[in-house]
Design a protein around this motif. Structure first.
Motif, PDB file in Angstrom:
ATOM      1  N   HIS A 172       3.249   6.410  12.577  1.00  0.00           N
ATOM      2  CA  HIS A 172       3.360   5.371  13.599  1.00  0.00           C
ATOM      3  C   HIS A 172       3.521   4.009  12.915  1.00  0.00           C
ATOM      4  O   HIS A 172       2.794   3.692  11.978  1.00  0.00           O
ATOM      5  CB  HIS A 172       2.111   5.339  14.484  1.00  0.00           C
ATOM      6  N   GLY A 173       4.452   3.211  13.416  1.00  0.00           N
ATOM      7  CA  GLY A 173       4.647   1.867  12.894  1.00  0.00           C
ATOM      8  C   GLY A 173       3.588   0.920  13.445  1.00  0.00           C
ATOM      9  O   GLY A 173       3.344   0.886  14.648  1.00  0.00           O
ATOM     10  N   VAL A 174       2.952   0.165  12.552  1.00  0.00           N
ATOM     11  CA  VAL A 174       1.897  -0.765  12.940  1.00  0.00           C
ATOM     12  C   VAL A 174       2.275  -2.156  12.451  1.00  0.00           C
ATOM     13  O   VAL A 174       2.822  -2.316  11.361  1.00  0.00           O
ATOM     14  CB  VAL A 174       0.536  -0.340  12.338  1.00  0.00           C
ATOM     15  N   LEU A 185       1.490   4.044   9.547  1.00  0.00           N
ATOM     16  CA  LEU A 185       0.182   4.702   9.552  1.00  0.00           C
ATOM     17  C   LEU A 185       0.404   6.189   9.775  1.00  0.00           C
ATOM     18  O   LEU A 185       1.019   6.577  10.777  1.00  0.00           O
ATOM     19  CB  LEU A 185      -0.711   4.126  10.652  1.00  0.00           C
ATOM     20  N   GLN A 186      -0.060   6.995   8.831  1.00  0.00           N
ATOM     21  CA  GLN A 186       0.060   8.445   8.955  1.00  0.00           C
ATOM     22  C   GLN A 186      -1.215   8.981   9.590  1.00  0.00           C
ATOM     23  O   GLN A 186      -2.281   8.903   8.986  1.00  0.00           O
ATOM     24  CB  GLN A 186       0.290   9.084   7.576  1.00  0.00           C
ATOM     25  N   LEU A 193       0.843  -1.191   0.000  1.00  0.00           N
ATOM     26  CA  LEU A 193       0.000   0.000   0.000  1.00  0.00           C
ATOM     27  C   LEU A 193       0.883   1.247   0.000  1.00  0.00           C
ATOM     28  O   LEU A 193       1.835   1.334   0.758  1.00  0.00           O
ATOM     29  CB  LEU A 193      -0.927   0.016   1.219  1.00  0.00           C
ATOM     30  N   GLU A 194       0.539   2.204  -0.858  1.00  0.00           N
ATOM     31  CA  GLU A 194       1.337   3.424  -0.951  1.00  0.00           C
ATOM     32  C   GLU A 194       1.296   4.208   0.344  1.00  0.00           C
ATOM     33  O   GLU A 194       2.309   4.588   0.887  1.00  0.00           O
ATOM     34  CB  GLU A 194       0.827   4.277  -2.116  1.00  0.00           C
ATOM     35  N   SER A 195       0.092   4.494   0.818  1.00  0.00           N
ATOM     36  CA  SER A 195      -0.011   5.246   2.069  1.00  0.00           C
ATOM     37  C   SER A 195      -1.297   4.858   2.778  1.00  0.00           C
ATOM     38  O   SER A 195      -2.357   4.792   2.171  1.00  0.00           O
ATOM     39  CB  SER A 195       0.006   6.748   1.800  1.00  0.00           C
ATOM     40  N   VAL A 196      -1.152   4.587   4.043  1.00  0.00           N
ATOM     41  CA  VAL A 196      -2.303   4.324   4.890  1.00  0.00           C
ATOM     42  C   VAL A 196      -2.398   5.521   5.821  1.00  0.00           C
ATOM     43  O   VAL A 196      -1.489   5.780   6.605  1.00  0.00           O
ATOM     44  CB  VAL A 196      -2.142   3.016   5.691  1.00  0.00           C
ATOM     45  N   ILE A 213      -6.868   0.574   6.577  1.00  0.00           N
ATOM     46  CA  ILE A 213      -6.246  -0.358   5.627  1.00  0.00           C
ATOM     47  C   ILE A 213      -7.214  -0.650   4.489  1.00  0.00           C
ATOM     48  O   ILE A 213      -6.848  -0.614   3.317  1.00  0.00           O
ATOM     49  CB  ILE A 213      -5.820  -1.667   6.329  1.00  0.00           C
ATOM     50  N   LYS A 214      -8.461  -0.911   4.832  1.00  0.00           N
ATOM     51  CA  LYS A 214      -9.471  -1.200   3.819  1.00  0.00           C
ATOM     52  C   LYS A 214      -9.713   0.016   2.932  1.00  0.00           C
ATOM     53  O   LYS A 214      -9.835  -0.107   1.715  1.00  0.00           O
ATOM     54  CB  LYS A 214     -10.770  -1.650   4.478  1.00  0.00           C
ATOM     55  N   ALA A 215      -9.762   1.228   3.534  1.00  0.00           N
ATOM     56  CA  ALA A 215      -9.993   2.451   2.763  1.00  0.00           C
ATOM     57  C   ALA A 215      -8.829   2.752   1.818  1.00  0.00           C
ATOM     58  O   ALA A 215      -9.027   3.359   0.762  1.00  0.00           O
ATOM     59  CB  ALA A 215     -10.217   3.624   3.711  1.00  0.00           C
ATOM     60  N   ALA A 216      -7.629   2.319   2.178  1.00  0.00           N
ATOM     61  CA  ALA A 216      -6.459   2.547   1.331  1.00  0.00           C
ATOM     62  C   ALA A 216      -6.373   1.538   0.194  1.00  0.00           C
ATOM     63  O   ALA A 216      -5.449   1.583  -0.613  1.00  0.00           O
ATOM     64  CB  ALA A 216      -5.196   2.495   2.173  1.00  0.00           C
ATOM     65  N   GLY A 217      -7.330   0.623   0.124  1.00  0.00           N
ATOM     66  CA  GLY A 217      -7.339  -0.369  -0.948  1.00  0.00           C
ATOM     67  C   GLY A 217      -6.733  -1.695  -0.553  1.00  0.00           C
ATOM     68  O   GLY A 217      -6.482  -2.549  -1.395  1.00  0.00           O
ATOM     69  N   GLY A 218      -6.508  -1.885   0.721  1.00  0.00           N
ATOM     70  CA  GLY A 218      -5.920  -3.124   1.201  1.00  0.00           C
ATOM     71  C   GLY A 218      -6.970  -4.163   1.524  1.00  0.00           C
ATOM     72  O   GLY A 218      -8.177  -3.918   1.404  1.00  0.00           O
TER      73      GLY A 218
END
Length: 154
Positions: free
Chosen positions: A129-131, A145-146, A75-78, A103-108
């Motif tokens: 933040h690292g997830v 996660l931004q 994913l490019e950006s979450v 994640i789902k909204a970002a296309g994941g």
């Protein structure tokens, strides 16, 4: 007391398991919290529904887990927009449910919120933040996660 578990209970079993517990534990803890139902003939039908729902959420195997990992890490950006105070602190916090929706909204892919591990219990500041997502005992996906402030609407 014979019960059917409706949720995962540590040291007891998984959803859909029929377990024998002491009367007090079942009556005072499991039943009031909705973690179990009394085992009857009608409840056996509910077990089938619980197991179907569990299988739909579960990662099928190692190959499927690796596919999900590539999809999440690709994913490019979450990002997630939240209400903040002027100092960069959040009103409330970002939870695992919020991260799963992001994640789902970002296309994941759809990810179970219980498999998501945040850097702390909850995210309370804006920034990156690292997830970590535990997809399988041997497969872990990591992404950033931004968290950004939501634009005020007038």
């Amino acid at each position: 007391m014979k019960l059917i578990l409706t949720a995962d209970v540590d040291n007891l079993g998984a959803p859909g398991d029929t377990v024998e517990v002491k009367d007090g534990y079942g009556r005072n803890y499991l039943l009031p919290r909705g973690l179990a139902i009394v085992a009857t003939r009608g409840a056996e039908k509910q077990v089938a529904g619980i197991r179907r729902a569990q299988d739909a959420r579960k990662v099928r195997d190692l190959d499927h887990a690796n596919e999900l990992k590539q999809a999440i890490e690709g994913l490019e950006s979450v990002s997630l927009s939240v209400k903040t105070a002027g100092t960069g602190k959040l009103f409330g916090s970002v939870t695992t449910s919020d991260v799963a929706a992001a994640i789902k909204a970002a296309g994941g892919p759809v990810v179970d919120k219980r498999s998501i591990e945040l850097p702390k219990a909850h995210i309370k500041n804006i920034g990156k933040h690292g997830v970590v997502v535990h997809l399988h005992p041997s497969v872990v996906a990591k992404f950033d996660l931004q968290v950004s402030p939501a634009s005020p609407s007038l």
